[in-house]
Design a protein around this motif. Structure first.
Motif, mmCIF file in Angstrom:
data_model
loop_
_atom_site.group_PDB
_atom_site.id
_atom_site.type_symbol
_atom_site.label_atom_id
_atom_site.label_comp_id
_atom_site.label_asym_id
_atom_site.label_seq_id
_atom_site.Cartn_x
_atom_site.Cartn_y
_atom_site.Cartn_z
ATOM 1 N N ILE A 198 0.860 -1.186 0.000
ATOM 2 C CA ILE A 198 0.000 0.000 0.000
ATOM 3 C C ILE A 198 0.892 1.231 0.000
ATOM 4 C CG2 ILE A 198 -1.837 1.243 1.205
ATOM 5 C CD1 ILE A 198 -2.387 -1.463 2.691
ATOM 6 N N VAL A 199 0.716 2.111 -0.984
ATOM 7 C CA VAL A 199 1.528 3.322 -1.094
ATOM 8 C C VAL A 199 0.592 4.522 -0.997
ATOM 9 C CG1 VAL A 199 3.251 4.570 -2.446
ATOM 10 C CG2 VAL A 199 3.120 2.078 -2.609
ATOM 11 N N SER A 200 0.685 5.277 0.106
ATOM 12 C CA SER A 200 -0.271 6.350 0.362
ATOM 13 C C SER A 200 0.300 7.308 1.401
ATOM 14 C CB SER A 200 -1.598 5.751 0.872
ATOM 15 O OG SER A 200 -2.506 6.759 1.279
ATOM 16 N N ASP A 201 -0.320 8.498 1.504
ATOM 17 C CA ASP A 201 0.025 9.389 2.615
ATOM 18 C C ASP A 201 -0.896 9.168 3.809
ATOM 19 O OD1 ASP A 201 -2.303 10.508 1.660
ATOM 20 O OD2 ASP A 201 -1.424 12.456 1.140
ATOM 21 N N PHE A 202 -1.888 8.295 3.660
ATOM 22 C CA PHE A 202 -2.807 7.930 4.742
ATOM 23 C C PHE A 202 -3.428 9.175 5.369
ATOM 24 C CE2 PHE A 202 -0.058 4.288 4.265
ATOM 25 C CZ PHE A 202 -0.919 3.208 4.413
ATOM 26 N N ARG A 203 -3.938 10.087 4.518
ATOM 27 C CA ARG A 203 -4.515 11.334 5.022
ATOM 28 C C ARG A 203 -5.998 11.446 4.716
ATOM 29 N NH1 ARG A 203 -1.133 14.534 7.603
ATOM 30 N NH2 ARG A 203 1.085 14.085 7.362
ATOM 31 N N GLY A 204 -6.638 10.365 4.372
ATOM 32 C CA GLY A 204 -8.074 10.363 4.187
ATOM 33 C C GLY A 204 -8.784 9.912 5.447
ATOM 34 N N PRO A 205 -10.071 9.612 5.348
ATOM 35 C CA PRO A 205 -10.831 9.139 6.514
ATOM 36 C C PRO A 205 -10.309 7.801 7.025
ATOM 37 C CG PRO A 205 -12.108 8.880 4.499
ATOM 38 C CD PRO A 205 -10.906 9.702 4.139
ATOM 39 N N LEU A 206 -10.465 7.574 8.321
ATOM 40 C CA LEU A 206 -9.990 6.337 8.939
ATOM 41 C C LEU A 206 -11.052 5.249 8.755
ATOM 42 C CD1 LEU A 206 -7.548 5.285 10.581
ATOM 43 C CD2 LEU A 206 -8.846 5.787 12.650
ATOM 44 N N ASP A 207 -11.249 4.862 7.493
ATOM 45 C CA ASP A 207 -12.254 3.845 7.175
ATOM 46 C C ASP A 207 -11.614 2.523 6.767
ATOM 47 O OD1 ASP A 207 -11.129 4.534 4.767
ATOM 48 O OD2 ASP A 207 -13.027 4.690 3.675
ATOM 49 N N TRP A 208 -10.305 2.407 7.004
ATOM 50 C CA TRP A 208 -9.555 1.286 6.426
ATOM 51 C C TRP A 208 -9.157 0.228 7.444
ATOM 52 C CZ3 TRP A 208 -5.115 1.518 9.173
ATOM 53 C CH2 TRP A 208 -4.652 2.787 9.584
ATOM 54 N N ARG A 209 -9.448 0.438 8.742
ATOM 55 C CA ARG A 209 -8.923 -0.494 9.743
ATOM 56 C C ARG A 209 -9.488 -1.902 9.586
ATOM 57 N NH1 ARG A 209 -8.231 -2.556 14.732
ATOM 58 N NH2 ARG A 209 -6.328 -1.922 15.810
ATOM 59 N N ARG A 210 -10.810 -2.025 9.479
ATOM 60 C CA ARG A 210 -11.401 -3.361 9.352
ATOM 61 C C ARG A 210 -10.996 -4.053 8.049
ATOM 62 N NH1 ARG A 210 -15.100 -6.523 11.651
ATOM 63 N NH2 ARG A 210 -15.539 -4.953 13.237
ATOM 64 N N PRO A 211 -11.128 -3.381 6.876
ATOM 65 C CA PRO A 211 -10.688 -4.073 5.649
ATOM 66 C C PRO A 211 -9.204 -4.420 5.647
ATOM 67 C CG PRO A 211 -11.326 -1.797 5.176
ATOM 68 C CD PRO A 211 -11.775 -2.089 6.560
ATOM 69 N N LEU A 212 -8.370 -3.587 6.300
ATOM 70 C CA LEU A 212 -6.936 -3.908 6.355
ATOM 71 C C LEU A 212 -6.696 -5.095 7.278
ATOM 72 C CD1 LEU A 212 -4.066 -3.334 5.536
ATOM 73 C CD2 LEU A 212 -3.938 -1.575 7.318
ATOM 74 N N LEU A 213 -7.451 -5.183 8.368
ATOM 75 C CA LEU A 213 -7.343 -6.328 9.267
ATOM 76 C C LEU A 213 -7.670 -7.623 8.526
ATOM 77 C CD1 LEU A 213 -7.017 -7.560 12.113
ATOM 78 C CD2 LEU A 213 -9.447 -7.065 12.486
ATOM 79 N N GLU A 214 -8.733 -7.603 7.726
ATOM 80 C CA GLU A 214 -9.116 -8.785 6.954
ATOM 81 C C GLU A 214 -8.054 -9.117 5.910
ATOM 82 O OE1 GLU A 214 -12.925 -7.813 5.373
ATOM 83 O OE2 GLU A 214 -13.944 -7.921 7.330
ATOM 84 N N LEU A 215 -7.508 -8.079 5.278
ATOM 85 C CA LEU A 215 -6.495 -8.290 4.244
ATOM 86 C C LEU A 215 -5.212 -8.860 4.850
ATOM 87 C CD1 LEU A 215 -6.769 -7.670 1.207
ATOM 88 C CD2 LEU A 215 -5.492 -5.566 1.610
ATOM 89 N N ALA A 216 -4.786 -8.295 5.985
ATOM 90 C CA ALA A 216 -3.543 -8.743 6.621
ATOM 91 C C ALA A 216 -3.667 -10.163 7.165
ATOM 92 C CB ALA A 216 -3.165 -7.781 7.753
ATOM 93 N N GLY A 217 -4.885 -10.608 7.399
ATOM 94 C CA GLY A 217 -5.079 -11.974 7.874
ATOM 95 C C GLY A 217 -4.862 -13.011 6.784
ATOM 96 N N ARG A 218 -4.921 -12.596 5.520
ATOM 97 C CA ARG A 218 -4.790 -13.533 4.404
ATOM 98 C C ARG A 218 -3.555 -13.283 3.539
ATOM 99 N NH1 ARG A 218 -8.410 -13.234 0.520
ATOM 100 N NH2 ARG A 218 -9.213 -11.160 1.012
#
Length: 314
Positions: A198-218
């Motif tokens: 993932i290449v980003s400045d991570f400056r948008g809304p904090l809507d990514w925690r759950r989908p990232l958790l699911e992604l990192a699990g696989r």
């Protein structure tokens, strides 16, 4: 001249590009990512089929039609009967780049823009991720038309990435950036376990925690955060208009106020520390690159250290 240097668009004052990408550092990246690929293939990426691979399953008598290159001459000499080596087949590794192309990535006050560093990271990773038969897929977000390119291998995959990068920079628009939506899309596309960068400045809304958790699990996930020095500390430059490109909101501030500058720096530091804690809690490796200095060397060192850390935990 490297392949990447030949393929990259020429720099301009508005788009200085990622800067020099020496072959020596690209080779270091090749080794680092190659080692990670081998580690992944040694585990979850092995298929149940027999064929080309590195893990020996058995040595058996030769059968008409077997590839003569697989004959085990030592066993053949001992038994007096031709024997062949049989290995587990290995799937190719797919790397997915999840790339932020929002307007905030156009910002840059040092050697280059954040978008230029992101382009360089994408090209460097793409250069090594499309070799040895492995494939590269791309998911973008933050532009007017987020896109997904299917995984491709070799030069075709790299040229496809370059084409996408050049198109995205003209399509960025004001508006909230949804990394969460991009990660959800990536999860739907990445059917087999993959390396996801993932290449980003991570400056948008904090809507990514759950989908990232699911992604990192696989999958094996690496977060590359791009910063500009001015985002962390305000200069003493009098009245300034601060603009949030993600929302279009504007704020006028007097940067001569030392107390204001100190509060801004403290708030910026705490916000970025919170991001780091979030990523660490999800088991995602986190690298910070800036628009100043040699980002490629920092990337190579990070991947080399990350590889040693994984080896030490085995």
């Amino acid at each position: 001249m490297s392949v990447l240097s030949a393929l990259r668009a020429p720099p301009t004052p508005d788009r200085p590009g990622p800067g020099p990408m020496p072959d020596a550092l690209l080779r270091a990246l090749d080794v680092s990512i190659g080692q990670r690929v081998e580690g992944l293939l040694a585990g979850d990426f092995r298929s149940a089929l027999l064929g080309d691979g590195t893990e020996l399953v058995q040595v058996r008598p030769y059968i008409a039609g077997d590839d003569v290159r697989r004959i085990d001459w030592n066993v053949t000499a001992r038994t007096g009967e031709p024997h062949v080596r049989v290995h587990h087949a290995e799937r190719v590794l797919v790397t997915w780049l999840v790339l932020d192309t929002s307007l905030s990535m156009q910002f840059g006050t040092a050697d280059r823009r954040k978008a230029d560093v992101a382009e360089g990271v994408a090209l460097a990773v793409g250069h090594v991720a499309t070799r040895r038969g492995n494939r590269l897929g791309l998911v973008t977000f933050g532009g007017s038309a987020p896109r997904a390119s299917p995984p491709r291998q070799g030069r075709v995959g790299l040229v496809g990435l370059l084409t996408a990068l050049r198109g995205e920079t003209d399509e960025a628009q004001v508006g909230a950036t949804s990394l969460g939506e991009a990660l959800t899309r990536t999860g739907g596309l990445a059917r087999q376990r993959a390396l996801i960068v993932i290449v980003s400045d991570f400056r948008g809304p904090l809507d990514w925690r759950r989908p990232l958790l699911e992604l990192a699990g696989r999958h094996d996930v690496v977060a590359v955060e791009i910063r500009d020095p001015l985002e962390q500390e305000l200069p003493n430059a009098g009245d300034l208009w601060l603009v949030d490109p993600e929302t279009g909101r504007q704020l006028r501030v007097d940067t001569r106020n030392e107390r204001l500058r100190a509060r801004f720096a403290a708030a910026a530091s705490e916000e970025r520390s919170g991001l780091a804690r979030n990523l660490a809690s999800l088991g995602v490796r986190h690298l910070v690159l800036t628009t100043s200095g040699d980002w490629l060397r920092t990337l190579a060192v990070f991947l080399r250290r990350s590889r040693r850390g994984r080896r030490g935990r085995r």
